[in-house]
Design a protein around this motif. Sequence first.
Motif, short mmCIF file in Angstrom:
data_model
loop_
_atom_site.label_atom_id
_atom_site.label_comp_id
_atom_site.label_asym_id
_atom_site.label_seq_id
_atom_site.Cartn_x
_atom_site.Cartn_y
_atom_site.Cartn_z
N THR A 29 -2.97 -14.87 9.85
CA THR A 29 -4.29 -14.87 9.20
C THR A 29 -5.46 -14.49 10.10
O THR A 29 -6.50 -14.12 9.59
N ARG A 87 -0.01 -9.68 8.54
CA ARG A 87 -1.33 -9.44 9.14
C ARG A 87 -2.07 -8.30 8.46
O ARG A 87 -1.53 -7.24 8.24
N GLY A 88 -3.31 -8.57 8.12
CA GLY A 88 -4.15 -7.54 7.54
C GLY A 88 -3.93 -7.26 6.07
O GLY A 88 -4.64 -6.46 5.48
N SER A 89 -2.96 -7.90 5.46
CA SER A 89 -2.72 -7.65 4.04
C SER A 89 -3.60 -8.56 3.19
O SER A 89 -4.20 -9.52 3.68
N GLU A 90 -3.67 -8.25 1.92
CA GLU A 90 -4.51 -9.03 1.00
C GLU A 90 -3.94 -10.42 0.76
O GLU A 90 -4.67 -11.35 0.41
N ILE A 91 -2.64 -10.59 0.91
CA ILE A 91 -2.01 -11.87 0.63
C ILE A 91 -1.87 -12.76 1.87
O ILE A 91 -1.35 -13.86 1.78
N TYR A 93 -3.88 -14.61 3.53
CA TYR A 93 -4.56 -15.90 3.58
C TYR A 93 -3.86 -17.00 2.78
O TYR A 93 -4.12 -18.17 3.00
N TRP A 94 -2.99 -16.66 1.86
CA TRP A 94 -2.20 -17.69 1.20
C TRP A 94 -0.74 -17.62 1.63
O TRP A 94 -0.06 -18.63 1.70
#
Length: 126
Positions: A29, A87-91, A93-94
């Motif tokens: 994250t 890392r760096g993907s939209e998902i 953070y969850w």
Amino acid sequence: MVGLKGKSPRRYWAELAGAFALSLSVIATAPGLVWPISFLVAFVAFIVVHAIYYGQVGRHIQGRLVTATPGAGALAMLFGAGALLLRGSEIAYWAGPLLAVAGFVVMFLFLDRFGKFYQAPSRDSA
């Protein structure tokens, strides 16, 4: 099976698995490279200090391999690769914290089952 000062193998493995899970979450994250790299350096330092505190490093075990089989390394690489892919993907953070929880559970169960924990012989038994 509790040694001196309440140092048990299960507690040792739980603390190591918790540090591993926290590092997975940070790697997945955290933006940029400064936090993940500095956190990995701190993680390695924690492992060394933790092993010394629990008596897993020292002259009394010299020449013996106190480790948790190559499977622990393979699990760490697998979960680490997952964190890097997130890392760096939209998902991230969850999915990063979810990966960390899964990493904690799997690593703790593996270390608790296959990990080698050196316990010094009791001074009372002599």
